[in-house]
Enzyme design. Structure first.
Site, short mmCIF file in Angstrom:
data_model
loop_
_atom_site.label_atom_id
_atom_site.label_comp_id
_atom_site.label_asym_id
_atom_site.label_seq_id
_atom_site.Cartn_x
_atom_site.Cartn_y
_atom_site.Cartn_z
N HIS A 1 0.81 -1.22 0.00
CA HIS A 1 0.00 0.00 0.00
C HIS A 1 0.84 1.27 0.00
O HIS A 1 0.30 2.36 -0.22
CB HIS A 1 -0.94 -0.01 1.21
CG HIS A 1 -2.01 -1.05 1.10
ND1 HIS A 1 -3.27 -0.77 0.68
CD2 HIS A 1 -1.97 -2.40 1.30
CE1 HIS A 1 -3.99 -1.88 0.65
NE2 HIS A 1 -3.21 -2.89 1.02
N ASP B 1 3.15 9.52 -1.01
CA ASP B 1 2.00 8.75 -0.58
C ASP B 1 1.81 7.62 -1.58
O ASP B 1 1.86 7.85 -2.79
CB ASP B 1 0.74 9.64 -0.57
CG ASP B 1 -0.13 9.40 0.65
OD1 ASP B 1 -0.06 8.30 1.20
OD2 ASP B 1 -0.86 10.32 1.03
C1 GDG Z 1 -1.93 3.90 3.40
C2 GDG Z 1 -0.99 4.61 2.41
C3 GDG Z 1 -2.78 4.47 0.69
C4 GDG Z 1 -8.67 9.87 8.31
N1 GDG Z 1 -9.10 10.55 9.38
C5 GDG Z 1 -10.25 9.99 9.79
C6 GDG Z 1 -10.55 8.96 8.93
N2 GDG Z 1 -9.55 8.89 8.03
C7 GDG Z 1 -9.50 7.92 6.92
C8 GDG Z 1 -9.62 8.61 5.59
C9 GDG Z 1 -8.96 7.61 4.66
C10 GDG Z 1 -7.90 6.96 5.55
O1 GDG Z 1 -8.22 7.29 6.89
C11 GDG Z 1 -6.51 7.50 5.24
O2 GDG Z 1 -6.07 6.88 4.05
P1 GDG Z 1 -4.88 7.46 3.15
O3 GDG Z 1 -4.88 6.73 1.88
O4 GDG Z 1 -5.11 8.90 2.95
O5 GDG Z 1 -3.54 7.27 3.98
P2 GDG Z 1 -2.82 6.11 4.92
O6 GDG Z 1 -3.56 5.91 6.18
O7 GDG Z 1 -1.43 6.58 5.09
O8 GDG Z 1 -2.89 4.75 4.07
C12 GDG Z 1 -1.80 5.40 1.40
C13 GDG Z 1 -3.59 3.66 1.68
O9 GDG Z 1 -2.74 2.98 2.60
C14 GDG Z 1 -4.43 2.62 0.95
O10 GDG Z 1 -3.65 1.78 0.18
O11 GDG Z 1 -3.66 5.27 -0.08
O12 GDG Z 1 -0.95 6.00 0.46
O13 GDG Z 1 -0.09 5.49 3.11
O14 GDG Z 1 -9.88 6.63 4.26
O15 GDG Z 1 -10.99 8.85 5.33
N3 GDG Z 1 -11.66 8.22 9.03
C15 GDG Z 1 -12.52 8.52 10.04
N4 GDG Z 1 -12.25 9.51 10.93
C16 GDG Z 1 -11.16 10.26 10.85
O16 GDG Z 1 -10.96 11.16 11.67
N5 GDG Z 1 -13.63 7.84 10.16
#
Ligand code: GDG
Length: 738
Positions: free
Chosen positions: A164, A371
């Site tokens: 990921h 990312d």
């Molecule tokens: C890794 C990779 C890749 C955030 N704050 C809250 C909340 N979130 C949710 C968001 C989103 C998720 O968390 C964050 O996902 P990201 O993709 O932005 O980043 P990582 O956590 O670093 O994920 C990344 C991912 O894996 C998937 O392969 O895209 O590059 O680093 O869904 O909505 N959700 C809730 N409350 C919050 O306060 N409910």
């Protein structure tokens, strides 16, 4: 029935204890949503850490029972394992390295050993639950060693791996002291997936340079199996985000939040607290924007949600302090009684609150330094039901490869971010809608369900392809049958390729001279009056004569230009012209001039350009160029271009090893025939063999041979068994007649 086992460091739920009661809080993550529809089906399972240390055995048992009801199974980790495997090796070594923050990477032997141990622990737990025909889908950088550990125990199972986070360029990856072990761990998979083509490219390049396996259209052949590397950009549950944003509950929340914020323009940013997310640079850009465009004071607010993450890791504690200080400073400088330029929340919120923020935001400012994908920007786009709003997105996020309608920025370029903010704030609504509509169409189509089915389809395709490419392993039953047929045959013919089948390749061709053991083996095999042994090679005849000329065997040299029957000496089977050589030599010399370390070898009827001593990568690049150059010239001539092992060879078309082998088949009786080869030039020999012959390829690449063995050692072992069987039979014959 075969089942699917999903494995990730964390389960899609978090174990909590309230007043002595065990509870499971479900995770909102994209992965949990996407795979939720399949892991609960049939006998499928999700295996991972439940998010809390559980030491007491009876409590562990209780957790196991409760999770099993929900199609999950726990891997329990101790406090020390969490510290060394998860916080240590995963998050202080792999995470910074893979996100190009090499200055933060910690290289700690103890952490590495625990990482290995915990990967093994996951493997052991899986083995308790997996059947050999199950499909196992391993997720992410915490479990890089797991695919090979599983492969060792379940050689035929279907194993997929998805990473990921980004895969860094070779120049960065090579810094890791355990780089080779990590790659070898991943290579146990049948399919390795990344979010982007660049990640995939970087991985293939590291595999090539550090493990030595090349690749063709994403396929890697390890010598014993083939696996595929491909990119699968992950999507979101589009309908979930679109529907939540359109719900009455979220509309109500928007109204409440709006009435509390004086500014009429809203910028949203949402991330876990992580240095890869570029929060300080984003704040710097916002500060500069306020300085450069004072007309937006009072009118714009940056709502910054930062979700606590890995707060036990030192670098994250430092980052928290830095962000707190910057927000305080900017607000201190610009805010007044009814306007705060930054509304900063360090906590997590329920989905409805998140959705309300997405819905009301005029701009989403998503500016990670690196990312893998970034799902926040996709969730923002899915939530904009009226299709207004502007996405400012870092080109360092995997998502930028799909979302070219966003305002793409380099997160290190503060001025560019300032101008993008200004451009977004003044962008006409009609223009916003054009871009938003186009991004929505793409995100809707390439959603999380699409991602799961693409990966699973590709995994099934790999298994089918592997079967069609593979020859059967020459197992013990076949070997017994071969021994029997050898023993009962009155005349036997052997075609044995020298390099790659009798002896391993070396960096320098002249270093692959035969060992005493091989000389003895060939001599004994050739001395049996029932046997005719032909050693086949593309090497020149003098070289073969030097090494094997004294033995009781025949030889095919230079792909069949020269043949030697022990009784008759060397002769050429064709009267060939070699007037083409001077023109081709000029071209090869040009490539030697351009490629330090390469050299030309001249054989009687061929010319070879060798690049085994050339810098990795450059040699392959030049070889591709040379092959297409030579193929173009060879079109109207009777020359053939062979793209071989670290060498490109040009020879007359009518020469091939198969033709030479046919000469022996026509001349000698053969009740038993065994041909062993390794590369595609030897396919001509296999083709020339009679139907009942035993044809054996070394390595499990595609071949028309009936069987394969994995190594030259195995081939030599098989031949020595034949020799020994024959001598024990002779001894018995002598005893009986004596
Ligand atoms: C890794 C990779 C890749 C955030 N704050 C809250 C909340 N979130 C949710 C968001 C989103 C998720 O968390 C964050 O996902 P990201 O993709 O932005 O980043 P990582 O956590 O670093 O994920 C990344 C991912 O894996 C998937 O392969 O895209 O590059 O680093 O869904 O909505 N959700 C809730 N409350 C919050 O306060 N409910």
């Amino acid at each position: 029935m075969a089942k699917l086992i999903i494995v990730s460091n964390r389960l899609p739920v978090k174990l909590q204890e309230k007043e002595g009661e065990l509870q499971f809080k479900t995770s909102e993550g994209g992965l949990a949503t996407g795979l939720g529809s399949i892991y609960k089906q049939d006998d499928n399972l999700w295996i991972g850490w439940p998010g809390q240390v559980v030491e007491e055995e009876d409590k562990q048992q209780q957790v196991i029972t409760e999770l099993r009801k929900e199609s999950m199974s726990p891997v329990f980790l101790s406090e020390a394992e969490i510290k060394e495997y998860y916080e240590g090796f995963s998050n202080e070594t792999l995470w910074p390295t893979f996100h190009y923050f090499t200055q933060y990477a910690v290289y700690d032997q103890q952490n590495w050993e625990t990482y290995e141990k915990v990967n093994q622990k996951f493997c052991d737990e899986i083995l308790k639950l997996a059947n050999p025909d199950d499909t196992i889908w391993v997720h992410d950088y915490q479990l890089l060693l797991l695919p090979s550990m599983l492969r060792e125990k379940l050689p035929d199972s279907t194993i997929g791996f998805f990473q990921h986070i980004p895969f860094p360029s070779y120049e960065v990856f090579r810094l890791l002291p355990w780089r080779k072990e990590l790659l070898e761990g991943m290579l146990g998979s049948d399919l390795v997936g990344f979010h982007t083509y660049d990640d995939m490219r970087h991985f293939l390049s590291s595999v090539n340079r550090l493990v030595g396996y090349g690749s063709m259209h994403g396929w890697i052949n390890t010598g014993t199996r083939s696996l595929l590397v491909d990119s699968f950009p992950m999507g979101i549950d589009y309908e979930k985000y679109a529907q939540t944003a359109a719900s009455e509950e979220v509309e109500k929340r928007e109204r409440i939040y709006r009435s509390n914020l004086k500014a009429n323009k809203l910028i949203i940013s949402i991330d876990r607290l992580d240095y890869s997310k570029g929060i300080p640079k984003r704040l710097e850009a916002f500060e500069k924007f306020l300085e450069k465009y004072p007309e937006f004071h009072d009118k714009v607010t940056l709502v910054m949600l930062v979700v606590p993450s890995r707060d036990e890791v030192e670098k994250y504690k430092e980052l928290k302090e830095e962000v707190d200080e910057m927000v305080g400073r900017i607000n201190g400088k610009y805010s007044h009684i009814d306007w705060n330029p930054i509304q900063y929340f360090y906590r997590s919120y329920p989905l409805e609150t998140l959705s309300a923020f997405y819905r009301m935001a005029d701009i989403a400012l998503v500016t990670p330094m690196r990312d893998g994908m970034n799902l926040v920007c996709k969730e923002y786009v899915a939530s904009k039901h009226d299709q207004t709003g502007v996405l400012i997105l870092s080109e360092m996020a995997g998502a930028s490869k799909e979302l070219s309608d966003a305002l793409l920025i380099n997160p290190n370029d503060i001025n560019q971010m300032v101008e993008a903010l200004h451009q977004a704030l003044v962008m006409p609504v009609e223009e916003q809608k054009i871009h938003m509509k186009s991004m929505q169409e793409s995100i809707k189509r390439y959603n999380i369900h699409h991602w799961v089915s693409m990966f699973m389809d590709r995994l099934s395709y790999v298994k089918i392809k592997q079967l069609s490419m593979a020859t059967s392993y020459l197992d013990n039953a076949t070997f017994q049958e071969l021994m029997h047929s050898y023993a009962s045959a009155s005349s036997r013919l052997f075609f044995l390729e020298y390099d790659g089948a009798l002896i391993d390749y070396t960096n320098r061709p002249l270093m692959a001279n035969p060992s005493d053991e091989l000389i003895e083996l060939l001599d004994r095999l050739g001395s049996d009056p029932k046997n005719k042994v032909v050693v086949v090679s593309s090497r020149d005849k003098d070289n073969m004569e030097d090494w094997l000329g004294h033995l009781n065997i025949d030889i095919i040299a230079e792909h069949g230009v020269w043949i030697k029957q022990k009784s008759a000496g060397w002769q050429t089977v064709l009267s060939l012209m070699d007037d083409w050589k001077s023109d081709i030599r000029l071209i090869l010399e040009l490539y030697v001039d351009r490629t330090p370390g390469s050299f030309i070898e001249e054989k009687d009827y061929s010319l070879v350009w060798h690049y085994r001593k050339v810098e990795t990568g450059l040699g392959e690049l030049r070889a591709r160029e040379l092959v297409s150059h030579l193929n173009f010239l060879a079109t109207n001539s009777n020359l053939q271009v062979l793209d071989g092992q670290m060498a490109v060879e040009v020879k007359a078309q009518e020469i091939n090893k198969g033709k030479a082998a046919s000469y022996w088949l026509g001349k000698y009786p053969h009740k038993f025939v065994l041909a062993i080869g390794d590369d595609w030039g030897d396919e001509d020999i296999f083709k020339a063999m009679p139907r009942e012959a035993y044809t054996v390829k070394i390595g499990n690449g595609s071949s028309i041979a009936k069987y394969h063995l994995d190594t030259c050692q195995e081939a030599r072992w098989m031949l020595s068994k034949l020799v020994r069987q024959a001598s024990s039979e002779q001894a018995t014959d002598a005893m009986m007649t004596g």
